[in-house]
Design a protein around this motif. Sequence first.
Motif, PDB file in Angstrom:
ATOM      1  N   ARG A 125     111.198  66.342  30.092  1.00 55.75           N
ATOM      2  CA  ARG A 125     109.917  65.363  30.169  1.00 55.75           C
ATOM      3  C   ARG A 125     108.559  66.329  29.949  1.00 55.75           C
ATOM      4  NH1 ARG A 125     109.614  63.366  35.191  1.00 55.75           N
ATOM      5  NH2 ARG A 125     112.010  62.684  35.117  1.00 55.75           N
ATOM      6  N   ARG A 148     108.013  67.517  26.506  1.00 51.32           N
ATOM      7  CA  ARG A 148     107.481  66.551  25.753  1.00 51.32           C
ATOM      8  C   ARG A 148     106.067  65.879  26.035  1.00 51.32           C
ATOM      9  NH1 ARG A 148     111.747  62.790  26.989  1.00 51.32           N
ATOM     10  NH2 ARG A 148     110.381  61.716  28.293  1.00 51.32           N
ATOM     11  N   ASP A 149     105.745  65.836  27.266  1.00 49.31           N
ATOM     12  CA  ASP A 149     104.405  65.432  27.423  1.00 49.31           C
ATOM     13  C   ASP A 149     103.372  66.403  26.999  1.00 49.31           C
ATOM     14  OD1 ASP A 149     105.366  63.294  28.699  1.00 49.31           O
ATOM     15  OD2 ASP A 149     104.837  64.069  30.795  1.00 49.31           O
ATOM     16  N   ASP A 171     103.157  66.149  23.449  1.00 49.20           N
ATOM     17  CA  ASP A 171     102.384  64.966  23.040  1.00 49.20           C
ATOM     18  C   ASP A 171     100.871  64.953  23.096  1.00 49.20           C
ATOM     19  OD1 ASP A 171     104.799  63.508  22.425  1.00 49.20           O
ATOM     20  OD2 ASP A 171     104.658  62.302  24.317  1.00 49.20           O
ATOM     21  N   LYS A 185     106.423  65.509  13.710  1.00 48.79           N
ATOM     22  CA  LYS A 185     106.303  65.158  14.932  1.00 48.79           C
ATOM     23  C   LYS A 185     105.742  63.959  15.291  1.00 48.79           C
ATOM     24  CE  LYS A 185     108.188  68.586  16.981  1.00 48.79           C
ATOM     25  NZ  LYS A 185     109.156  68.532  17.933  1.00 48.79           N
ATOM     26  N   GLU A 191     108.365  61.058  14.855  1.00 55.01           N
ATOM     27  CA  GLU A 191     109.146  61.107  16.078  1.00 55.01           C
ATOM     28  C   GLU A 191     108.409  60.330  17.241  1.00 55.01           C
ATOM     29  OE1 GLU A 191     110.420  64.959  16.630  1.00 55.01           O
ATOM     30  OE2 GLU A 191     111.410  65.199  14.828  1.00 55.01           O
ATOM     31  N   TRP A 192     107.033  60.726  17.365  1.00 55.18           N
ATOM     32  CA  TRP A 192     106.302  60.286  18.479  1.00 55.18           C
ATOM     33  C   TRP A 192     106.078  58.804  18.387  1.00 55.18           C
ATOM     34  CZ3 TRP A 192     101.475  57.678  18.439  1.00 55.18           C
ATOM     35  CH2 TRP A 192     101.208  57.448  19.681  1.00 55.18           C
ATOM     36  N   HIS A 193     105.871  58.062  17.206  1.00 54.91           N
ATOM     37  CA  HIS A 193     105.472  56.779  17.151  1.00 54.91           C
ATOM     38  C   HIS A 193     106.748  56.041  17.096  1.00 54.91           C
ATOM     39  CE1 HIS A 193     106.322  55.330  13.121  1.00 54.91           C
ATOM     40  NE2 HIS A 193     105.967  56.279  12.759  1.00 54.91           N
ATOM     41  N   LEU A 194     107.836  56.705  16.764  1.00 59.35           N
ATOM     42  CA  LEU A 194     109.272  55.696  17.015  1.00 59.35           C
ATOM     43  C   LEU A 194     109.691  55.784  18.376  1.00 59.35           C
ATOM     44  CD1 LEU A 194     111.318  57.040  13.898  1.00 59.35           C
ATOM     45  CD2 LEU A 194     110.153  54.772  14.342  1.00 59.35           C
ATOM     46  N   ARG A 195     109.351  57.042  19.088  1.00 62.26           N
ATOM     47  CA  ARG A 195     109.633  57.200  20.563  1.00 62.26           C
ATOM     48  C   ARG A 195     108.866  56.074  21.586  1.00 62.26           C
ATOM     49  NH1 ARG A 195     108.741  62.629  21.675  1.00 62.26           N
ATOM     50  NH2 ARG A 195     106.856  61.819  22.746  1.00 62.26           N
ATOM     51  N   MET A 196     107.579  56.013  20.872  1.00 63.44           N
ATOM     52  CA  MET A 196     106.720  54.829  21.663  1.00 63.44           C
ATOM     53  C   MET A 196     107.041  53.379  21.208  1.00 63.44           C
ATOM     54  SD  MET A 196     104.807  56.431  23.520  1.00 63.44           S
ATOM     55  CE  MET A 196     105.217  58.180  23.733  1.00 63.44           C
ATOM     56  N   GLY A 197     107.824  53.262  20.511  1.00 63.12           N
ATOM     57  CA  GLY A 197     108.476  51.753  20.237  1.00 63.12           C
ATOM     58  C   GLY A 197     107.515  51.193  18.860  1.00 63.12           C
TER      59      GLY A 197
END
Length: 87
Positions: free
Chosen positions: A28, A31-32, A35, A66, A69-75
Amino acid sequence: MKGIEALKKMLKLYDEILSVNHRSEIARDLRDEDDLFLLLCLSETLGLPNPAFYYTLELYPYMLEKFHEWHLRMGMDKSPLTGIRCC
């Protein structure tokens, strides 16, 4: 040589024992940090001045992957920024 290899194995095992309970926390935190780095590098697209823009320009191909991947992880199904079309 065998003593050095055994010492390396012991140190690796020791490191794994210490980090076994904290793997999710470490993941985590990494990942932070990733980001935050992405935000700093893409701040120009958000309207925030980036003094290191010239130095981070060569990272954009890597950051597009990246960012996807980020915007998919954010929903978010599609990119929230109009300047970045990754989907």
